[in-house]
Write a protein that holds these residues in place. Structure first.
Motif, PDB file in Angstrom:
ATOM      1  N   PHE A  21       0.832  -1.209   0.000  1.00  0.00           N
ATOM      2  CA  PHE A  21       0.000   0.000   0.000  1.00  0.00           C
ATOM      3  C   PHE A  21       0.866   1.259   0.000  1.00  0.00           C
ATOM      4  O   PHE A  21       0.558   2.238  -0.684  1.00  0.00           O
ATOM      5  CB  PHE A  21      -0.931   0.011   1.211  1.00  0.00           C
ATOM      6  N   LEU A  22       1.941   1.251   0.774  1.00  0.00           N
ATOM      7  CA  LEU A  22       2.836   2.406   0.815  1.00  0.00           C
ATOM      8  C   LEU A  22       3.505   2.634  -0.538  1.00  0.00           C
ATOM      9  O   LEU A  22       3.721   3.769  -0.959  1.00  0.00           O
ATOM     10  CB  LEU A  22       3.907   2.215   1.890  1.00  0.00           C
ATOM     11  N   LYS A  23       3.823   1.547  -1.208  1.00  0.00           N
ATOM     12  CA  LYS A  23       4.530   1.637  -2.480  1.00  0.00           C
ATOM     13  C   LYS A  23       3.605   1.991  -3.640  1.00  0.00           C
ATOM     14  O   LYS A  23       3.967   2.803  -4.509  1.00  0.00           O
ATOM     15  CB  LYS A  23       5.226   0.303  -2.766  1.00  0.00           C
ATOM     16  N   ARG A  24       2.397   1.412  -3.653  1.00  0.00           N
ATOM     17  CA  ARG A  24       1.524   1.540  -4.824  1.00  0.00           C
ATOM     18  C   ARG A  24       0.192   2.230  -4.558  1.00  0.00           C
ATOM     19  O   ARG A  24      -0.516   2.582  -5.504  1.00  0.00           O
ATOM     20  CB  ARG A  24       1.256   0.151  -5.405  1.00  0.00           C
ATOM     21  N   GLY A  25      -0.171   2.384  -3.298  1.00  0.00           N
ATOM     22  CA  GLY A  25      -1.461   2.975  -2.989  1.00  0.00           C
ATOM     23  C   GLY A  25      -2.569   1.943  -2.977  1.00  0.00           C
ATOM     24  O   GLY A  25      -2.379   0.783  -3.357  1.00  0.00           O
ATOM     25  N   TYR A  26      -3.741   2.384  -2.560  1.00  0.00           N
ATOM     26  CA  TYR A  26      -4.886   1.475  -2.418  1.00  0.00           C
ATOM     27  C   TYR A  26      -5.346   0.910  -3.757  1.00  0.00           C
ATOM     28  O   TYR A  26      -5.511  -0.298  -3.917  1.00  0.00           O
ATOM     29  CB  TYR A  26      -6.037   2.228  -1.748  1.00  0.00           C
ATOM     30  N   ALA A  27      -5.549   1.780  -4.723  1.00  0.00           N
ATOM     31  CA  ALA A  27      -6.147   1.367  -5.997  1.00  0.00           C
ATOM     32  C   ALA A  27      -5.287   0.374  -6.767  1.00  0.00           C
ATOM     33  O   ALA A  27      -5.810  -0.513  -7.454  1.00  0.00           O
ATOM     34  CB  ALA A  27      -6.429   2.596  -6.857  1.00  0.00           C
ATOM     35  N   GLN A  28      -3.964   0.519  -6.661  1.00  0.00           N
ATOM     36  CA  GLN A  28      -3.056  -0.309  -7.453  1.00  0.00           C
ATOM     37  C   GLN A  28      -2.603  -1.573  -6.727  1.00  0.00           C
ATOM     38  O   GLN A  28      -1.742  -2.298  -7.224  1.00  0.00           O
ATOM     39  CB  GLN A  28      -1.826   0.516  -7.851  1.00  0.00           C
ATOM     40  N   THR A  29      -3.183  -1.839  -5.567  1.00  0.00           N
ATOM     41  CA  THR A  29      -2.819  -3.032  -4.797  1.00  0.00           C
ATOM     42  C   THR A  29      -4.026  -3.952  -4.682  1.00  0.00           C
ATOM     43  O   THR A  29      -5.109  -3.513  -4.290  1.00  0.00           O
ATOM     44  CB  THR A  29      -2.340  -2.652  -3.383  1.00  0.00           C
ATOM     45  N   SER A  30      -3.859  -5.206  -5.028  1.00  0.00           N
ATOM     46  CA  SER A  30      -4.963  -6.175  -4.967  1.00  0.00           C
ATOM     47  C   SER A  30      -4.727  -7.178  -3.846  1.00  0.00           C
ATOM     48  O   SER A  30      -3.587  -7.410  -3.421  1.00  0.00           O
ATOM     49  CB  SER A  30      -5.087  -6.927  -6.296  1.00  0.00           C
ATOM     50  N   THR A  31      -5.805  -7.780  -3.371  1.00  0.00           N
ATOM     51  CA  THR A  31      -5.673  -8.813  -2.336  1.00  0.00           C
ATOM     52  C   THR A  31      -4.979 -10.049  -2.906  1.00  0.00           C
ATOM     53  O   THR A  31      -4.317 -10.789  -2.175  1.00  0.00           O
ATOM     54  CB  THR A  31      -7.049  -9.206  -1.769  1.00  0.00           C
ATOM     55  N   THR A  32      -5.108 -10.262  -4.210  1.00  0.00           N
ATOM     56  CA  THR A  32      -4.406 -11.376  -4.856  1.00  0.00           C
ATOM     57  C   THR A  32      -2.900 -11.194  -4.727  1.00  0.00           C
ATOM     58  O   THR A  32      -2.161 -12.137  -4.402  1.00  0.00           O
ATOM     59  CB  THR A  32      -4.781 -11.461  -6.351  1.00  0.00           C
ATOM     60  N   GLU A  33      -2.452  -9.971  -4.965  1.00  0.00           N
ATOM     61  CA  GLU A  33      -1.027  -9.666  -4.868  1.00  0.00           C
ATOM     62  C   GLU A  33      -0.544  -9.767  -3.423  1.00  0.00           C
ATOM     63  O   GLU A  33       0.548 -10.283  -3.154  1.00  0.00           O
ATOM     64  CB  GLU A  33      -0.763  -8.262  -5.408  1.00  0.00           C
ATOM     65  N   ILE A  34      -1.354  -9.282  -2.492  1.00  0.00           N
ATOM     66  CA  ILE A  34      -0.996  -9.367  -1.074  1.00  0.00           C
ATOM     67  C   ILE A  34      -0.847 -10.824  -0.658  1.00  0.00           C
ATOM     68  O   ILE A  34       0.114 -11.200   0.023  1.00  0.00           O
ATOM     69  CB  ILE A  34      -2.056  -8.659  -0.201  1.00  0.00           C
ATOM     70  N   ALA A  35      -1.795 -11.657  -1.074  1.00  0.00           N
ATOM     71  CA  ALA A  35      -1.752 -13.083  -0.733  1.00  0.00           C
ATOM     72  C   ALA A  35      -0.510 -13.749  -1.320  1.00  0.00           C
ATOM     73  O   ALA A  35       0.142 -14.567  -0.655  1.00  0.00           O
ATOM     74  CB  ALA A  35      -3.013 -13.774  -1.242  1.00  0.00           C
ATOM     75  N   ARG A  36      -0.178 -13.390  -2.551  1.00  0.00           N
ATOM     76  CA  ARG A  36       1.000 -13.982  -3.200  1.00  0.00           C
ATOM     77  C   ARG A  36       2.281 -13.607  -2.451  1.00  0.00           C
ATOM     78  O   ARG A  36       3.124 -14.459  -2.173  1.00  0.00           O
ATOM     79  CB  ARG A  36       1.082 -13.517  -4.651  1.00  0.00           C
ATOM     80  N   GLU A  37       2.407 -12.317  -2.095  1.00  0.00           N
ATOM     81  CA  GLU A  37       3.610 -11.860  -1.392  1.00  0.00           C
ATOM     82  C   GLU A  37       3.668 -12.409   0.034  1.00  0.00           C
ATOM     83  O   GLU A  37       4.754 -12.652   0.572  1.00  0.00           O
ATOM     84  CB  GLU A  37       3.645 -10.329  -1.360  1.00  0.00           C
ATOM     85  N   ALA A  38       2.503 -12.599   0.648  1.00  0.00           N
ATOM     86  CA  ALA A  38       2.453 -13.132   2.016  1.00  0.00           C
ATOM     87  C   ALA A  38       2.524 -14.654   2.039  1.00  0.00           C
ATOM     88  O   ALA A  38       2.606 -15.260   3.114  1.00  0.00           O
ATOM     89  CB  ALA A  38       1.176 -12.664   2.706  1.00  0.00           C
ATOM     90  N   ARG A  39       2.454 -15.254   0.847  1.00  0.00           N
ATOM     91  CA  ARG A  39       2.506 -16.710   0.700  1.00  0.00           C
ATOM     92  C   ARG A  39       1.395 -17.388   1.504  1.00  0.00           C
ATOM     93  O   ARG A  39       1.637 -18.303   2.298  1.00  0.00           O
ATOM     94  CB  ARG A  39       3.877 -17.247   1.117  1.00  0.00           C
ATOM     95  N   CYS A  40       0.194 -16.885   1.283  1.00  0.00           N
ATOM     96  CA  CYS A  40      -0.961 -17.479   1.949  1.00  0.00           C
ATOM     97  C   CYS A  40      -2.129 -17.529   0.972  1.00  0.00           C
ATOM     98  O   CYS A  40      -2.087 -16.917  -0.098  1.00  0.00           O
ATOM     99  CB  CYS A  40      -1.348 -16.679   3.194  1.00  0.00           C
TER     100      CYS A  40
END
Length: 206
Positions: A21-40
């Motif tokens: 979120f800090l790097k890309r902001g709300y609009a450009q960040t997806s939960t899919t990407e968060i899950a991939r980076e968090a490995r969950c």
């Protein structure tokens, strides 16, 4: 899933989401990407936080608190009035230096979503309103005594924000202009910190 493992997963999601979120902001960040980076599994994000908005709100409120806390808490001390102002400026400057992504993140989201402005207002209410009210009264008392010129507390806050925040936003460019090593740049920041204090305190003179 055991309790400790669940807590670890929840915190990992929060930390990864904060970085994105800090790097890309709300609009450009997806939960899919968060899950991939968090490995969950993506379903775990919805399990812990329900929606992307809830997850973002948790992080944004934390960052707003960081942005405001040192700045407002500086008004609580028993120091002289001008020394309080000095502490407020320095504390705010230091908080931004330690979190250089913060101003861009906060202001970008404020401009893109009116809900963020409501969050800012609520955050201001939560940060020691009684102590800040005392500071405002002291500010008016200093004006009445002729120790500082006629101005509002809001004007003072905007002045501090404009000097401190603009410097932080300009750091990527300034680093290219200030030749030398890291120590040279640190010395530059130290000078700017003192100069911001001097400019603001001088602006209060009647």
């Amino acid at each position: 899933m055991e309790m400790s493992e669940r807590n670890d997963t929840e915190q990992t999601i929060l930390k990864v989401a904060e970085v994105l979120f800090l790097k890309r902001g709300y609009a450009q960040t997806s939960t899919t990407e968060i899950a991939r980076e968090a490995r969950c599994n993506q379903s775990l994000i919805h399990y812990y936080y329900r929606t992307k908005e809830n997850l973002f709100t948790r992080i944004y409120e934390k960052k707003l608190s960081l942005f405001l806390s040192d700045f407002i808490n500086g008004s609580k001390s028993n120091l002289s009035f001008r020394e309080k102002i000095r502490r407020m400026i320095e504390a705010h400057f230091d908080a931004l230096i330690n979190n250089p992504q913060l101003p861009f993140f906060i202001f970008t989201e404020l401009l893109s979503n009116d809900k963020r402005l409501d969050m800012l207002k609520e955050s201001l209410k939560m940060h020691n309103p009684a102590e800040f009210k005392v500071f405002c009264e002291e500010f008016q008392d200093e004006i009445s005594k002729g120790n500082i010129r006629e101005m509002s507390v809001f004007d003072l806050i905007i002045l501090i924000l404009s000097l401190n925040v603009m410097l932080i936003l300009g750091i990527p460019i300034i680093k290219k202009l200030v030749t030398g090593n890291e120590e040279t740049f640190d010395n530059f920041l130290s000078r700017r910190r003192k100069e911001n204090v001097r400019i603001i305190l001088q602006s209060l003179n009647p």
